[in-house]
Design a protein around this motif. Structure first.
Motif: not given
Lengths: 47, 469
Positions: B174-175, B177-178
């Motif tokens: 989740m960290i 990817s963005p």
């Protein structure tokens, strides 16, 4: 014989409540950012 | 690896002093897992890596890398994760978590840096070697590095402690990817699609971030136990007070039953993760739901994001719940409930019940995460905490196997159905029924887990130093 350590005892080597909070912030803030980004993306499913 | 030096990295120098607060250990573990969890977000590079020459992700040039070539990078990393966890497990038990975490950070960060050179030179071999091989070794060592330490610090809450760390692996994507998307946008003007500088910056960021874990981690003294902690005197065949070495553990049927359990759990989870986006778009299309009411590509991406969230939450929730339920019962739920839910998915799709479909998929994926996170505590219950990190490392070869076999099975089954003319939920029906069948196998394997035979126990007291041979 090593002393019995108390996980909630006052810290003698950097294990104070403040250190614990700081440590959790170091990992918690990036995680919260990642979760918020994912959550925003997930909202598209409900539109 | 030899360990003849005497440095701040040595296990002996990481033994906690009086008053050390054990709640500093989970953040240290999370720092490692949040970083290496980026691997699950590697797909964010798929399109840019496939258009480095053309510079247009919509129109790759003939010499651009194919999706299959790029996908192999991730496969190499996952295979190396399992192999390195198995190979370096005993070394980790001997040298302690700090040295292992440092090695992991150097391999993982270094893998990005070597990979960036591969991207810059458009050398697939260098990308495979950097991100796949070197980075994969970092994944394996990093994944197991805090496990036995956490179990020793939290003998009263093994599931909670390992669940927190392994939750980080789910959160890492989740960290990652963005972060990658933002960096590629930022560097777009300075390199083809901004990929090479993004690899460099991410390598450096992760290398630095992981140092927090390296320098915060401490191991407890051999005779330490939490204040007021009294080990349960209630007899439980599946929770031993004895110790089994990693070499002996793999001679036991219990280890291989758990290997099958993890293999089935991961393969079935991959069935959902690999098909999530096309499945929901094809099942709930405009044609099926009515014009303008179908699931769009953006909404499908949202569905994948939602699954990631439940994967993360499940790791903590189910692993913590296993402290109360017992590991065998917890896995019984993952598989028993899982069989019903997997078998239900095609029906929900056929009946166009979108909300229930999403809810069921979320529960399934939470139990997939739970299966990962509960494994170390299950191993500790069965084999003791002596070399649980090394045993866990060997168990992770099941993950590598599933990581390669799972996508092959899923794509073969769905492609075959599509070739027969099926579409929507029907195209994926055999995938989900096959996965439900795999869960039956996992359920049986879990049922067969009994107490380890005493012949495998270590004779006499064990110390960490004893693990050095």
């Amino acid at each position: 014989m090593n002393p019995q350590l108390n996980s909630s005892a006052p810290a003698a080597d950097g294990g104070s409540g403040g250190s614990v909070v700081l440590a959790w912030l170091v990992v918690g803030l990036p995680l919260a950012w990642g979760v918020s980004q994912t959550f925003l993306k997930a909202l598209a499913l409900f539109k | 690896m030899a360990d003849n030096s005497s440095s701040v990295l040595d296990r002996s120098r990481t033994v906690a002093g009086p008053g050390y607060n054990r709640w500093l250990v989970p953040p240290a573990a999370l720092a490692i897992h949040l970083a290496i969890g980026q691997a699950y977000a590697f797909s964010v590079f798929n399109k840019p890596l496939g258009a480095l020459i053309s510079g247009d992700t919509a129109k790759p040039a003939p010499d651009d890398w194919t999706p299959l070539q790029i996908g192999i990078t991730f496969s190499i990393a996952i295979v190396l994760l399992g192999l390195s966890a198995a190979i370096f497990g005993k070394w980790l038990e001997r040298v302690g978590p700090r040295k292992a975490m440092l090695a992991s950070s150097l391999c993982f960060g270094g893998g990005f840096l070597i990979g960036s050179l591969g991207v810059h030179l458009h050398s697939l071999a260098l990308l495979y070697f950097g991100y796949g091989f070197v980075g994969g070794i970092g994944l394996g060592i990093g994944y197991i590095s805090p496990v036995s330490t956490l179990i020793k610090w939290f003998p009263d809450r093994k599931g909670v402690a390992t669940g927190m760390a392994i939750m980080g692996f789910g959160g890492g994507a989740m960290i990652g990817s963005p972060l990658a998307n933002n960096l590629m946008t930022h560097f777009k003007a300075s390199a083809p699609l901004g990929v090479a500088p993004t690899f460099i910056v991410m390598g450096i960021i992760y290398l630095i971030f992981m140092q927090f874990g390296v320098w915060t981690i401490r191991v407890p003294a051999d005779d330490w136990k939490p204040a007021g902690y009294v080990p349960s005197t209630e007899h439980n065949d599946l929770i031993t007070t004895a110790n089994v070495s990693a070499d002996n553990a793999i001679k036991t049927p219990q280890f291989w039953m758990l290997w099958v359990v993890l293999l089935c759990n991961v393969t079935a989870g991959i069935g959902v993760l690999e098909t999530a986006s096309p499945l929901i778009q094809e099942t709930f299309s405009d044609a099926a739901m009515g014009a303008g009411k179908g699931v769009t590509a953006a909404a499908a991406a949202g569905f994948v994001g939602l699954l990631s969230l439940f994967n993360l939450l499940g790791r903590f929730f189910w692993s913590s719940a296993s402290d109360k339920l017992g590991r065998k019962v917890a896995y019984g739920i993952y598989f028993g409930l899982g069989i019903l839910l997997y078998a239900l998915i095609p029906t929900l799709g056929h009946n166009l019940q979108l909300t229930l479909f999403v809810a069921v998929a979320c529960v399934i994926i939470s139990m997939y995460g739970g299966g990962f996170a509960t494994a170390p505590a299950y191993l500790s219950d069965l084999f003791g905490k002596y070399q649980v990190g090394a045993i866990h490392g060997r168990l992770l070869t099941a993950w590598s196997t599933a990581g390669v076999l799972g996508p092959l099975i899923v794509h073969y089954l769905s492609d075959s159905r599509k070739a027969e003319g099926f579409s929507g939920a029907a195209a994926y029906q055999t995938v989900f029924y096959t996965m439900a069948g795999l869960l039956v196998v996992g359920f049986m394997a879990n049922l067969l887990v009994k107490a380890v035979n005493e012949q495998y126990y270590e004779k006499g007291p064990v110390t960490i130093a004893a693990g050095a041979h």
